[in-house]
Enzyme design. Structure first.
Site, mmCIF file in Angstrom:
data_model
loop_
_atom_site.group_PDB
_atom_site.id
_atom_site.type_symbol
_atom_site.label_atom_id
_atom_site.label_comp_id
_atom_site.label_asym_id
_atom_site.label_seq_id
_atom_site.Cartn_x
_atom_site.Cartn_y
_atom_site.Cartn_z
ATOM 1 N N LYS A 218 0.863 -1.178 0.000
ATOM 2 C CA LYS A 218 0.000 0.000 0.000
ATOM 3 C C LYS A 218 0.901 1.229 0.000
ATOM 4 C CE LYS A 218 0.938 1.187 4.436
ATOM 5 N NZ LYS A 218 1.762 2.393 4.759
ATOM 6 N N GLY B 20 11.076 -1.416 5.755
ATOM 7 C CA GLY B 20 11.604 -0.107 6.130
ATOM 8 C C GLY B 20 11.327 0.932 5.079
ATOM 9 N N GLY C 31 4.478 -4.022 3.813
ATOM 10 C CA GLY C 31 4.655 -5.376 3.298
ATOM 11 C C GLY C 31 4.446 -6.468 4.334
ATOM 12 N N ASP D 282 -2.046 -1.577 11.172
ATOM 13 C CA ASP D 282 -2.526 -1.411 9.794
ATOM 14 C C ASP D 282 -2.878 -2.738 9.124
ATOM 15 O OD1 ASP D 282 0.060 -2.355 9.598
ATOM 16 O OD2 ASP D 282 0.678 -0.962 8.029
#
Length: 267
Positions: free
Chosen positions: A8, A92, A97, A132
C-alpha cells in the site's frame, strides 16, 4: 494454495496529536498498489516457514506470516503446513509489506482450512498482529485514523493513472521518522480528497514525516523532486519512508534518466 500480498501507499499522512500512552494519532489514506509478494501454503508433516527473495528473518517465530498461523491454531485445530514467502516488497519503506503478508496469510488459511471466518473476524485477528494489518483484509482505499487502526472507506480510484514507487538502498526506522515531529492539526481534510483534482494535491496533501525524514536523508527528498521532474502529477513519501511514489497520467519511457543509479524502481 498461493496468494499475492500487495503493498500500500499512504496518500497524505498527518500526525495530529500525541496520546497519553505515548503513541500518536494519525490521519492518512491507505491505497493498495500492484507491487506484491508471493505466499504459498502446502500440506506438510510439521509446520514450517521459509523465504526467498529479499532477505528477511526467516525464523518462523519472528515472522508475521507464522504469527498469523499461530493465532488461528490457538483457536482451531489446524493440521501442519509449510508456508513459503517470496519477498519482493522492501521493508523499512512505508509500504506495509509485513502487514500485508500477515493479513493475506489469515485469508488464505481461512480458505485452506475452510474455517468460515467472516471479514469482521479476520480483521479482529489481523488487529492482534499490527495496527494497519486489518486494512489488507478488504484491501480497498481507506481513510485510517487513530494510531492507524480505525478505518473508513474512501471513494478514491487511481486506476486511470500509473503509480511508480522508488526506493533508495536505505531504510527508515520508526524512531528516526518521529524525530523532530511536532503534531499539528491539518488544514485539509483527507476525507474530502475525492473532491479535489489530483493536480491540486501537491499544495494541500502532505506527509508530515517528510519534515523529519528529508533533513536526515536528503536522498529521499531528492527522489520526490526527481519524480516531479519526470512528470508526476503528485509525488510523496509513503508512510514513514523510505519509499517515494509518483502518480503519472502518462509514464515517461525514459524514467531511469531522472533517477540516480542504485535506485529500486517498482511499477
Amino acid at each position: 494454495m498461493i496468494t499475492f500480498p500487495n503493498a500500500k501507499i499512504n496518500i497524505g499522512l498527518n500526525v495530529v496529536e500525541k496520546r497519553p500512552d505515548g503513541y500518536h494519532n494519525l490521519e492518512t489514506i491507505f491505497y493498495p498498489v500492484k507491487l506484491s509478494d508471493a505466499l504459498e501454503v502446502i500440506e506438510a508433516e510439521e509446520t514450517a516457514f521459509s523465504s526467498s527473495g529479499i532477505e528477511i528473518d526467516s525464523t518462523a517465530e519472528n515472522n508475521l506470516v507464522y504469527k498469523a498461523y499461530s493465532l488461528l491454531a490457538g483457536d482451531f485445530h489446524l493440521s501442519p503446513v509449510k508456508m513459503h514467502l517470496h519477498k519482493v516488497i522492501p521493508f523499512g519503506a512505508g509500504l506495509g509489506g509485513g502487514s500485508a503478508d500477515a493479513a493475506f496469510a489469515l485469508k488464505m488459511l481461512n480458505d485452506y482450512f475452510a474455517l468460515g471466518l467472516t471479514t469482521t473476524q479476520l480483521k479482529d485477528y489481523a488487529a492482534r498482529i499490527g495496527a494497519d494489518c486489518p486494512f489488507f483484509i478488504e484491501n480497498k482505499p481507506t481513510f485510517a485514523h487513530g494510531i492507524g487502526d480505525q478505518f473508513k472507506p474512501v471513494n478514491l480510484d487511481l486506476s486511470a493513472y500509473e503509480i511508480v514507487i522508488v526506493k533508495p538502498p536505505i531504510s527508515v526506522s520508526t524512531p528516526q521518522a518521529y524525530r523532530n515531529i511536532i503534531p499539528t492539526k491539518p488544514d485539509f481534510n483527507l476525507l474530502e480528497i475525492d473532491r479535489l483534482p489530483i493536480e491540486d494535491w501537491k499544495t494541500v496533501v502532505k506527509n508530515d514525516f517528510e519534515k523529519s525524514v528529508f533533513p536526515q536523508f536528503p536522498e529521499i527528498g531528492k527522489l520526490k523532486e526527481n519524480l516531479y521532474e519526470a512528470g508526476a502529477v503528485y509525488a510523496s513519501m509513503s508512510g514513514s519512508g523510505s519509499a517515494v511514489f509518483g502518480i503519472f497520467r502518462h509514464l515517461p519511457t525514459n524514467l531511469d534518466r531522472f533517477l540516480p543509479k542504485g535506485i529500486f524502481i517498482y511499477r
